[in-house]
Design a protein around this motif. Structure first.
Motif, PDB file in Angstrom:
ATOM      1  N   VAL A  25      56.289  25.503 -15.599  1.00 43.29           N
ATOM      2  CA  VAL A  25      57.023  26.925 -15.425  1.00 43.29           C
ATOM      3  C   VAL A  25      57.803  26.613 -16.630  1.00 43.29           C
ATOM      4  CG1 VAL A  25      57.841  28.840 -14.401  1.00 43.29           C
ATOM      5  CG2 VAL A  25      55.720  28.615 -13.751  1.00 43.29           C
ATOM      6  N   ILE A  26      58.916  25.375 -15.462  1.00 43.51           N
ATOM      7  CA  ILE A  26      59.853  25.370 -17.085  1.00 43.51           C
ATOM      8  C   ILE A  26      59.468  24.954 -18.162  1.00 43.51           C
ATOM      9  CG2 ILE A  26      61.525  23.872 -17.467  1.00 43.51           C
ATOM     10  CD1 ILE A  26      61.714  23.675 -14.363  1.00 43.51           C
ATOM     11  N   ALA A  27      58.623  24.645 -18.582  1.00 43.46           N
ATOM     12  CA  ALA A  27      58.321  23.725 -19.813  1.00 43.46           C
ATOM     13  C   ALA A  27      57.300  24.960 -20.556  1.00 43.46           C
ATOM     14  CB  ALA A  27      57.488  22.601 -19.609  1.00 43.46           C
ATOM     15  N   THR A  28      56.812  25.875 -20.349  1.00 41.81           N
ATOM     16  CA  THR A  28      56.766  26.584 -20.956  1.00 41.81           C
ATOM     17  C   THR A  28      57.647  27.815 -21.122  1.00 41.81           C
ATOM     18  OG1 THR A  28      54.752  26.665 -19.079  1.00 41.81           O
ATOM     19  CG2 THR A  28      54.654  29.160 -20.741  1.00 41.81           C
ATOM     20  N   PHE A  29      58.539  27.809 -20.359  1.00 42.46           N
ATOM     21  CA  PHE A  29      60.178  29.205 -20.256  1.00 42.46           C
ATOM     22  C   PHE A  29      60.547  27.765 -21.673  1.00 42.46           C
ATOM     23  CE2 PHE A  29      64.507  29.620 -19.705  1.00 42.46           C
ATOM     24  CZ  PHE A  29      64.097  31.589 -19.786  1.00 42.46           C
ATOM     25  N   LEU A  30      60.556  26.777 -21.572  1.00 41.05           N
ATOM     26  CA  LEU A  30      61.574  26.372 -22.689  1.00 41.05           C
ATOM     27  C   LEU A  30      61.039  26.451 -24.114  1.00 41.05           C
ATOM     28  CD1 LEU A  30      62.336  22.620 -21.292  1.00 41.05           C
ATOM     29  CD2 LEU A  30      64.413  24.843 -21.651  1.00 41.05           C
TER      30      LEU A  30
ATOM     31  N   LEU B 248      58.966  29.841  -7.991  1.00 38.37           N
ATOM     32  CA  LEU B 248      58.011  30.162  -8.956  1.00 38.37           C
ATOM     33  C   LEU B 248      58.586  29.260  -9.937  1.00 38.37           C
ATOM     34  CD1 LEU B 248      56.200  33.375  -7.481  1.00 38.37           C
ATOM     35  CD2 LEU B 248      54.864  31.440  -8.006  1.00 38.37           C
ATOM     36  N   LEU B 249      60.206  29.733 -10.245  1.00 43.60           N
ATOM     37  CA  LEU B 249      60.108  29.479 -11.579  1.00 43.60           C
ATOM     38  C   LEU B 249      61.125  27.477 -11.129  1.00 43.60           C
ATOM     39  CD1 LEU B 249      63.392  32.080 -11.995  1.00 43.60           C
ATOM     40  CD2 LEU B 249      60.888  31.730 -13.129  1.00 43.60           C
ATOM     41  N   MET B 250      61.112  27.291 -10.192  1.00 45.44           N
ATOM     42  CA  MET B 250      61.419  25.727 -10.108  1.00 45.44           C
ATOM     43  C   MET B 250      60.047  25.179 -10.484  1.00 45.44           C
ATOM     44  SD  MET B 250      64.446  24.667  -9.817  1.00 45.44           S
ATOM     45  CE  MET B 250      63.883  23.040  -9.292  1.00 45.44           C
ATOM     46  N   ARG B 251      59.214  24.901 -10.471  1.00 45.40           N
ATOM     47  CA  ARG B 251      57.849  24.518 -11.209  1.00 45.40           C
ATOM     48  C   ARG B 251      57.871  23.410 -12.322  1.00 45.40           C
ATOM     49  NH1 ARG B 251      52.669  26.903  -9.481  1.00 45.40           N
ATOM     50  NH2 ARG B 251      52.589  25.043  -9.694  1.00 45.40           N
TER      51      ARG B 251
ATOM     52  N   LEU C   5      52.339  35.214 -21.479  1.00 44.73           N
ATOM     53  CA  LEU C   5      51.725  35.943 -20.863  1.00 44.73           C
ATOM     54  C   LEU C   5      51.276  34.510 -19.997  1.00 44.73           C
ATOM     55  CD1 LEU C   5      48.880  37.047 -23.379  1.00 44.73           C
ATOM     56  CD2 LEU C   5      50.650  38.286 -22.061  1.00 44.73           C
ATOM     57  N   ALA C   6      51.567  33.636 -20.094  1.00 43.59           N
ATOM     58  CA  ALA C   6      51.834  32.545 -19.158  1.00 43.59           C
ATOM     59  C   ALA C   6      52.534  32.241 -17.764  1.00 43.59           C
ATOM     60  CB  ALA C   6      51.356  30.855 -19.785  1.00 43.59           C
ATOM     61  N   MET C   7      53.531  32.574 -18.270  1.00 41.15           N
ATOM     62  CA  MET C   7      54.622  33.125 -17.417  1.00 41.15           C
ATOM     63  C   MET C   7      53.985  34.270 -17.047  1.00 41.15           C
ATOM     64  SD  MET C   7      57.874  31.832 -19.446  1.00 41.15           S
ATOM     65  CE  MET C   7      59.125  33.087 -20.467  1.00 41.15           C
ATOM     66  N   ILE C   8      54.288  35.128 -17.174  1.00 37.89           N
ATOM     67  CA  ILE C   8      54.093  36.369 -16.551  1.00 37.89           C
ATOM     68  C   ILE C   8      52.326  35.782 -15.165  1.00 37.89           C
ATOM     69  CG2 ILE C   8      52.412  38.970 -16.310  1.00 37.89           C
ATOM     70  CD1 ILE C   8      53.851  38.973 -19.563  1.00 37.89           C
TER      71      ILE C   8
END
Lengths: 623, 187
Positions: free
Chosen positions: A376-381, A370-373, A407-410
């Motif tokens: 998600v990575i872009a949102t995390f950055l 789920l993290l390796m997408r 919120l999006a990451m949650i």
């Protein structure tokens, strides 16, 4: 399948394609659009077997292909790269005598035969044990999937006689470790739902009452208490609280009792009859042959009483499902077993069909994937960046970025982890069984032949890891439940997904179906696009960056369409759609040449007809 | 259907693609098997065109009035001209739509083609039809035509045959329903 790019079809040659050279004048004028050599490595297996590209499905096969005999070993070398070499992975295909269908498992072998529609894992001819030795090795770091070692799921001994009881022991003893956790496998009390009328579990009443009380307290009770503590007129507030509280208590008790006593259900012949209401009874009767899926749901709140909600899905739209909330844990399982047995055409007292564990999703895999997408990575950055900006420059406005990102990451990571934690897939004669959920446990059973279409989704960042997701269209799930229940495998090694597709549409080896790339005239963003067919399924692959491989069984196709929009008309290409009931899977092959598109339409229509004729009725899969 | 066996000239690429196709491209929207399309009634054009005319009259009159009040005669003339252009376009499209419709009842399925901007060809197996209904709007009833609509479990199946004379529409519905019942397969 270590490298996704390797399992693409042979790369499309740049136009002008030497492969579409005029046919050899010495050849008879048989339709032979693919000159020998274009798909040479595949032996006699044509993109659209048996004769010509889109012939009627079971023609006599006048096509003298290159290699008329059994397929030479290595029939699919260019298609399957990676850890399992073709010879090891699909030995029965090579060993099979040359059937009219060429490389594809013949229909006579019963891909849709009602009985044994989900043959036991070891018995299927396609997947001998050890066919996928790559699970521990290959692209995954060793130890990434510790439980999936080769010996984890021993093969079942031969095909199972899934016969009505009466004979001694309908099921041979299950080989291997007892699969369901101990809490699930407690011996169910002998309740026979086919006899007499039944009610819900008594604990439904206090649970309903509790819900009503919670609503009262949130809306009225707590504000009143608050007013009593802080306000001027304590006595009046307390009186008001007492009066409304008493009314709420009575309402809650009534609602609880009503919710418990008002629902009666019984199994009458081949119908499940549910009667709702005390004063005016409303009777619903569902023919069990129409059951599309049966789900057991255990919400967090009902765990205290060990309650289970039973959902019976019937094809027919938004509110067609039957909800029995709540039953006890064992009665719910017993009811499901009885309903499935009756739906399959067996006597009601048939014990629950045995199941073979198929795949278990490790928590680390779920979280990691789920993290390796990319999103998600872009949102995390984005989140990190905004946070740093926030701290360094004390710019509070950056909260407007950080909070939505969080919120999006949650939503994209935490919610799926909670929802799909502990995901297991098991196969049984009654269909595919899924169990998942950390807080709310769901157990889904999709009987054979109920899956309309499947999509294998490979997001960009998962492809190097050879991970994929499986989505399904089941006719029963509509609306909100469609989103909840459309995932068959949230994340799994691609090989496992492909294997599960082979179980759902028996006889299908996804990677063995040659995909024909779209017309060079079409404007295609992604090169692996293509479409192909065998006698069981139609496969279309498309999409960038997230690649989707949509699979629909011919027997399930509702209609076939071909559309040409103005741009496509200029290019001389068309899109072919194979329509399935509404769901996440949309099977379409874009950018086909006009004539080819029409040929696909006709071929699919004929194959669908043939598949439906030979497949028979899947409503009673055990008969 | 066999591909055409013309000698493919090396210079013309399209013929090679047709070779690949297995179906000649110009016959991609033909009913096949030497059949001819059954066409819908001419009254389809009249019905659609008149419907468009009514709308254009309403919109044109309302728009002209508003233009008169706000911008004087020029505004009103522009809006009326616009309405006339739209009306002409609508009539042309109605006629083209009428010409584009065709259906054929084959042994096991119904083939339907239509579409002016997006051309469609739909194959609906009789065994897949959930139900068939016949509808007629007020204008359709004036012209004595009706629409036969085929429903399958897939919502994407958008197969309706408009503008059949009412008797023909009911006969077609009954025929389709009977064939569907004979070949019904459930889901």
């Amino acid at each position: 399948m270590s490298d996704a790019p390797e399992d693409e079809p042979p790369p499309r040659p740049d136009p002008p394609r030497p492969t579409f050279a005029p046919p050899d004048p010495g050849q008879p004028p048989a339709p032979r659009p693919y000159p020998p050599g274009h798909y040479a490595p595949q032996g006699g297996s044509h993109p659209y077997p048996p004769q010509g590209p889109y012939p009627p499905p079971r023609g006599p096969g006048p096509h003298p292909p290159q290699g008329a005999g059994p397929h030479p070993p290595g029939a699919y070398p260019p298609q399957t790269g990676g850890p399992h070499t073709p010879q090891a992975a699909y030995p029965p295909q090579n060993a099979e005598p040359h059937s009219p269908q060429g490389a594809f498992p013949s229909q006579g072998a019963g891909p849709h035969s009602p009985r044994g529609a989900f043959p036991s894992q070891g018995a299927g001819p396609q997947y001998p044990q050890g066919a996928y030795p790559a699970q521990g090795a290959g692209p995954y770091p060793s130890g990434a999937y510790p439980p999936q070692g080769a010996g984890q799921y021993p093969p079942q001994g031969g095909p199972r006689p899934y016969s009505p009881p009466g004979g001694p022991g309908p099921y041979p003893p299950q080989v291997g470790h007892p699969y369901p956790p101990a809490s699930y496998s407690a011996p169910p009390r002998p309740i026979h739902f086919s006899e007499g009328t039944h009610r819900l579990h008594w604990a439904t009443a206090p649970l309903r009452a509790f819900v009503v009380l919670v609503i009262y307290f949130v809306l009225l009770g707590l504000p009143l208490l608050f007013a009593a503590v802080t306000g001027d007129d304590t006595a009046q507030a307390l009186t008001l609280f007492a009066i409304t509280g008493a009314a709420a208590l009575v309402t809650a008790a009534g609602a609880g009792l009503w919710g418990w006593r008002a629902v009666r259900f019984r199994v009458e012949g081949d119908d499940l009859v549910v009667v709702t209401g005390l004063v005016r009874a409303r009777t619903r009767s569902i023919p069990l042959s129409r059951v599309q899926a049966i789900d057991l749901v255990r919400p967090l709140m009902t765990r205290v009483f060990g309650l289970t909600e039973v959902r019976v899905e019937v094809a027919g739209g938004e509110r067609s499902e039957i909800l029995l909330r709540y039953l006890g844990r064992n009665p719910a399982q017993q009811l499901r077993a009885e309903l499935l047995a009756r739906a399959a055409g067996l006597p009601g007292q048939t014990p629950e069909a045995p199941e073979t564990p198929f795949w278990r999703l490790g928590f680390g895999t779920l979280l990691g994937s789920l993290l390796m997408r990319v999103p998600v990575i872009a949102t995390f950055l984005l989140f990190l960046g905004s946070l740093m900006f926030l701290l360094v420059f004390a710019e509070l406005a950056m909260l407007a970025v950080a909070v939505p990102a969080l919120l999006a990451m949650i939503r994209t990571v935490v919610v799926p982890v909670v929802m799909y934690g502990g995901f297991t897939v098991a196969l049984s004669p009654d269909g595919v069984r899924l169990r998942y959920g950390v807080l709310e446990t769901r157990m889904q059973t999709v009987p054979p032949g109920r899956v309309q279409a499947v999509a294998l989704v490979e997001p960009l960042a998962w492809r190097p890891l050879s991970l994929a997701r499986l989505e399904v269209t089941v006719a029963g799930y509509a609306g909100e439940r469609q989103a909840l229940s459309s995932v068959l495998l949230p994340v799994a090694p691609r090989a496992v997904c492909v294997r599960l597709i082979g179980e759902i549409f028996p006889g299908t080896v996804l990677d063995a179906i040659p995909l024909v790339p779209p017309s060079p005239k079409s404007v295609a963003a992604d090169r692996p696009e293509g479409a192909g067919t065998d006698d069981t399924v139609f496969v279309a692959r498309r999409g960038f960056p997230s690649r989707r491989t949509d699979v629909i069984a011919h027997a399930r196709a509702q209609s076939v369409r071909m559309t040409v929009n103005p741009l496509q008309r200029m290019l001389g290409v068309a899109t072919v759609h194979i329509d399935a009931p509404p769901g996440p899977v949309r099977v379409k092959a874009a950018g086909r040449d006009l004539g080819e598109a029409r040929a696909i339409v006709e071929s699919v229509a004929q194959r669908a007809l043939a598949a439906r004729r030979t497949g028979g009725d899947t409503a009673r899969w055990a008969r | 259907m066999n591909p055409i066996h013309d000698e493919p000239s090396p210079s013309s690429a399209p013929s090679q693609y047709e070779e690949r196709a297995g179906y000649p491209a110009e016959q991609a929207f033909a009913p096949g098997d030497g059949r001819a399309w059954s066409r819908v009634s001419r009254r389809h054009t009249w019905s659609r065109g008149l419907s468009a005319t009514l709308w254009c009259l309403l919109a044109g009159a309302g728009g002209a009035l508003a233009g008169w009040k706000n911008g004087g005669a020029t505004g009103a003339v522009i809006i009326v001209a616009l309405a006339v252009v739209v009306l002409a376009f609508a009539w042309i499209v109605a006629e083209l739509t009428h010409r584009s419709y065709g259906y054929a009842e084959r042994d096991d399925d119904l083939v339907l083609t239509y579409g002016v901007f997006v051309k469609r060809l739909i194959v609906v197996p009789y065994g897949r039809m959930q139900f068939v209904d016949v509808t007629a709007g007020p204008l359709d009833r004036v012209f004595g035509i009706a629409t036969v609509r085929l429903h399958t479990a897939a919502a994407a199946t958008d197969a309706s045959i408009p503008a059949l004379p009412v008797a023909e529409a009911t006969a077609l519905r009954d025929r389709l329903a009977r064939k569907g019942e004979e070949r019904s397969m459930g889901l």
